[in-house]
Enzyme design. Structure first.
Site, PDB file in Angstrom:
ATOM      1  N   GLY A  54       0.941  -1.039   0.101  1.00 22.45           N
ATOM      2  CA  GLY A  54       0.037   0.001  -0.024  1.00 22.45           C
ATOM      3  C   GLY A  54       0.869   1.135  -0.018  1.00 22.45           C
ATOM      4  O   GLY A  54       1.919   1.286  -0.867  1.00 22.45           O
ATOM      5  N   GLU A  55       0.532   2.057   0.811  1.00 29.12           N
ATOM      6  CA  GLU A  55       1.634   3.396   0.915  1.00 29.12           C
ATOM      7  C   GLU A  55       2.098   3.217   2.401  1.00 29.12           C
ATOM      8  O   GLU A  55       1.447   3.206   3.474  1.00 29.12           O
ATOM      9  CB  GLU A  55       0.644   4.639   0.935  1.00 29.12           C
ATOM     10  CG  GLU A  55       1.472   5.666   0.444  1.00 29.12           C
ATOM     11  CD  GLU A  55       2.236   5.332  -0.746  1.00 29.12           C
ATOM     12  OE1 GLU A  55       1.999   4.789  -1.744  1.00 29.12           O
ATOM     13  OE2 GLU A  55       3.453   5.843  -0.677  1.00 29.12           O
ATOM     14  N   SER A  56       3.601   3.115   2.409  1.00 29.58           N
ATOM     15  CA  SER A  56       4.163   2.867   3.769  1.00 29.58           C
ATOM     16  C   SER A  56       3.932   3.986   4.803  1.00 29.58           C
ATOM     17  O   SER A  56       4.004   3.732   5.766  1.00 29.58           O
ATOM     18  CB  SER A  56       5.637   2.724   3.585  1.00 29.58           C
ATOM     19  OG  SER A  56       6.080   3.555   2.899  1.00 29.58           O
ATOM     20  N   CYS A  86       6.175  -5.505   0.401  1.00 31.32           N
ATOM     21  CA  CYS A  86       6.266  -4.034  -0.376  1.00 31.32           C
ATOM     22  C   CYS A  86       6.187  -2.803   0.673  1.00 31.32           C
ATOM     23  O   CYS A  86       7.130  -2.970   1.368  1.00 31.32           O
ATOM     24  CB  CYS A  86       5.306  -3.927  -1.287  1.00 31.32           C
ATOM     25  SG  CYS A  86       5.491  -2.819  -2.705  1.00 31.32           S
ATOM     26  N   ARG A 113      12.695   3.398  -0.785  1.00 29.30           N
ATOM     27  CA  ARG A 113      11.406   3.224  -1.496  1.00 29.30           C
ATOM     28  C   ARG A 113      11.723   3.536  -3.010  1.00 29.30           C
ATOM     29  O   ARG A 113      12.505   4.096  -3.294  1.00 29.30           O
ATOM     30  CB  ARG A 113      10.549   4.379  -0.587  1.00 29.30           C
ATOM     31  CG  ARG A 113      10.419   4.388   0.732  1.00 29.30           C
ATOM     32  CD  ARG A 113       9.537   5.109   1.322  1.00 29.30           C
ATOM     33  NE  ARG A 113       8.224   5.266   0.799  1.00 29.30           N
ATOM     34  CZ  ARG A 113       7.213   6.334   0.755  1.00 29.30           C
ATOM     35  NH1 ARG A 113       7.722   7.331   1.316  1.00 29.30           N
ATOM     36  NH2 ARG A 113       6.173   5.883   0.325  1.00 29.30           N
ATOM     37  N   ILE A 141       5.502  -3.666  -7.838  1.00 29.18           N
ATOM     38  CA  ILE A 141       4.550  -2.352  -7.941  1.00 29.18           C
ATOM     39  C   ILE A 141       5.357  -1.152  -7.192  1.00 29.18           C
ATOM     40  O   ILE A 141       5.260  -1.140  -5.951  1.00 29.18           O
ATOM     41  CB  ILE A 141       3.103  -2.534  -7.744  1.00 29.18           C
ATOM     42  CG1 ILE A 141       2.501  -3.712  -8.439  1.00 29.18           C
ATOM     43  CG2 ILE A 141       2.397  -1.356  -7.972  1.00 29.18           C
ATOM     44  CD1 ILE A 141       0.994  -4.159  -7.796  1.00 29.18           C
ATOM     45  N   ARG A 142       5.869  -0.047  -7.712  1.00 30.75           N
ATOM     46  CA  ARG A 142       6.568   0.896  -7.219  1.00 30.75           C
ATOM     47  C   ARG A 142       7.301   0.200  -5.910  1.00 30.75           C
ATOM     48  O   ARG A 142       7.266   0.682  -4.742  1.00 30.75           O
ATOM     49  CB  ARG A 142       5.839   1.936  -6.693  1.00 30.75           C
ATOM     50  CG  ARG A 142       4.813   2.444  -7.862  1.00 30.75           C
ATOM     51  CD  ARG A 142       4.062   3.903  -7.309  1.00 30.75           C
ATOM     52  NE  ARG A 142       3.108   3.350  -6.380  1.00 30.75           N
ATOM     53  CZ  ARG A 142       2.922   3.899  -5.254  1.00 30.75           C
ATOM     54  NH1 ARG A 142       3.861   4.696  -4.892  1.00 30.75           N
ATOM     55  NH2 ARG A 142       2.011   3.436  -4.441  1.00 30.75           N
ATOM     56  N   HIS A 176       4.695  -8.443  -4.523  1.00 29.92           N
ATOM     57  CA  HIS A 176       3.324  -8.804  -4.026  1.00 29.92           C
ATOM     58  C   HIS A 176       2.938 -10.331  -4.211  1.00 29.92           C
ATOM     59  O   HIS A 176       2.455 -10.569  -5.082  1.00 29.92           O
ATOM     60  CB  HIS A 176       2.553  -7.753  -4.676  1.00 29.92           C
ATOM     61  CG  HIS A 176       2.444  -6.568  -4.217  1.00 29.92           C
ATOM     62  ND1 HIS A 176       1.496  -5.762  -3.419  1.00 29.92           N
ATOM     63  CD2 HIS A 176       3.273  -5.485  -4.588  1.00 29.92           C
ATOM     64  CE1 HIS A 176       1.606  -4.638  -3.245  1.00 29.92           C
ATOM     65  NE2 HIS A 176       2.830  -4.374  -4.059  1.00 29.92           N
ATOM     66  N   GLU A 178       0.937 -11.834  -2.872  1.00 22.44           N
ATOM     67  CA  GLU A 178      -0.722 -12.203  -2.935  1.00 22.44           C
ATOM     68  C   GLU A 178      -1.345 -11.828  -4.233  1.00 22.44           C
ATOM     69  O   GLU A 178      -2.376 -12.204  -4.364  1.00 22.44           O
ATOM     70  CB  GLU A 178      -1.037 -11.334  -1.812  1.00 22.44           C
ATOM     71  CG  GLU A 178      -1.682  -9.653  -2.386  1.00 22.44           C
ATOM     72  CD  GLU A 178      -0.304  -8.862  -2.201  1.00 22.44           C
ATOM     73  OE1 GLU A 178       0.823  -9.340  -2.173  1.00 22.44           O
ATOM     74  OE2 GLU A 178      -0.299  -7.827  -2.405  1.00 22.44           O
TER      75      GLU A 178
HETATM   76  N1  GLN Z   1       5.856   2.900  -3.029  1.00 19.31           N
HETATM   77  C1  GLN Z   1       5.023   2.375  -1.834  1.00 19.31           C
HETATM   78  C2  GLN Z   1       5.870   2.988  -0.668  1.00 19.31           C
HETATM   79  O1  GLN Z   1       6.869   3.505  -0.779  1.00 19.31           O
HETATM   80  C3  GLN Z   1       5.196   0.802  -1.768  1.00 19.31           C
HETATM   81  C4  GLN Z   1       4.232   0.314  -2.916  1.00 19.31           C
HETATM   82  C5  GLN Z   1       3.418  -1.073  -2.738  1.00 19.31           C
HETATM   83  O2  GLN Z   1       3.543  -1.349  -1.488  1.00 19.31           O
HETATM   84  N2  GLN Z   1       3.024  -1.560  -3.686  1.00 19.31           N
HETATM   85  O3  GLN Z   1       5.059   2.862   0.313  1.00 19.31           O
END
Ligand code: GLN
Length: 205
Positions: A54-56, A86, A113, A141-142, A176, A178
């Site tokens: 998600g977003e850390s 992630c 990140r 993903i990112r 990921h 999952e």
């Molecule tokens: N880029 C996100 C972060 O730094 C992590 C991306 C993800 O969990 N898919 O939090």
């Protein structure tokens, strides 16, 4: 005996992780009940935990404000397994290299990140992972990379950078697991090592 699993559900792929845990459990002949964790009081009942991506920044803020952070620390201190993926890996790390992330300091690793660049925001790679016979289809993903690995064992690298590590009862992945039907990473984190899957208090029974 039915195992109790928890998926930290403040953000991210919660149902996907729950499904993957159930599938991995079935593959190992284990029955699992999965709880979604949005508030404190549930983690102490869990034998195993997943912390999704998600977003850390958001995840770290919410696990602290909801009182879940201390419970996750206690879970790991008791030697119970945690799969951190992630953004979950970033939150579990000892250094996110970003002041906006209040790390849990559980995984002896420093992370960068969004390390795999923008034009490659999302990609799938066949990853050789220690403990798995065949390459794992890893979805990035990112994704973060793991900068320094401290006491961690590196389980997989991509572009010469660690992307999966194990530190005691914790497995952290930059990708990921999952998001594919392949539940072998969840199997590795939760069910391969019988000791890790059995609740700590079971020893005395
Ligand atoms: N880029 C996100 C972060 O730094 C992590 C991306 C993800 O969990 N898919 O939090």
């Amino acid at each position: 005996m039915t195992l109790v699993a928890g998926v930290v559900a403040v953000q991210g792929d919660v149902t996907e992780h729950a499904d993957a845990i159930e599938r991995a459990g079935r593959a190992h002949g284990r029955e699992v009940t999965v709880h979604e964790i949005r508030e404190s009081g549930i983690v102490p009942d869990c034998d195993l935990l997943a912390m999704p991506g998600g977003e850390s920044t958001t995840i770290s803020r919410l696990v602290h404000s909801e009182g879940i952070a201390a419970e996750i620390r206690d879970h790991v201190a008791a030697g119970k397994p945690l799969l951190a993926t992630c953004a979950g890996l970033i939150v579990a790390s000892s250094d996110a290299n970003d002041d906006r992330v209040d790390e849990l300091g559980l995984l002896d690793a420093s992370v960068e990140r969004n390390a795999f660049g923008r034009q490659k925001d999302s990609f799938e790679a066949p990853l050789s992972v220690t403990g798995l016979d065949e390459p794992y289809p890893a979805v990035f993903i990112r994704a973060p990379a793991i900068d320094a690995v401290g006491e961690c064992e590196v389980l997989a690298t991509w572009d010469d950078r660690p992307v999966a590590v194990r530190d005691g009862p914790i497995i952290g992945t930059a990708f990921h697991p999952e998001l594919t039907p392949d539940s072998r990473i969840h199997g590795l984190a939760f069910f391969e090592n019988d000791d890790a899957a059995v609740p700590a208090d079971a020893e005395s029974r």
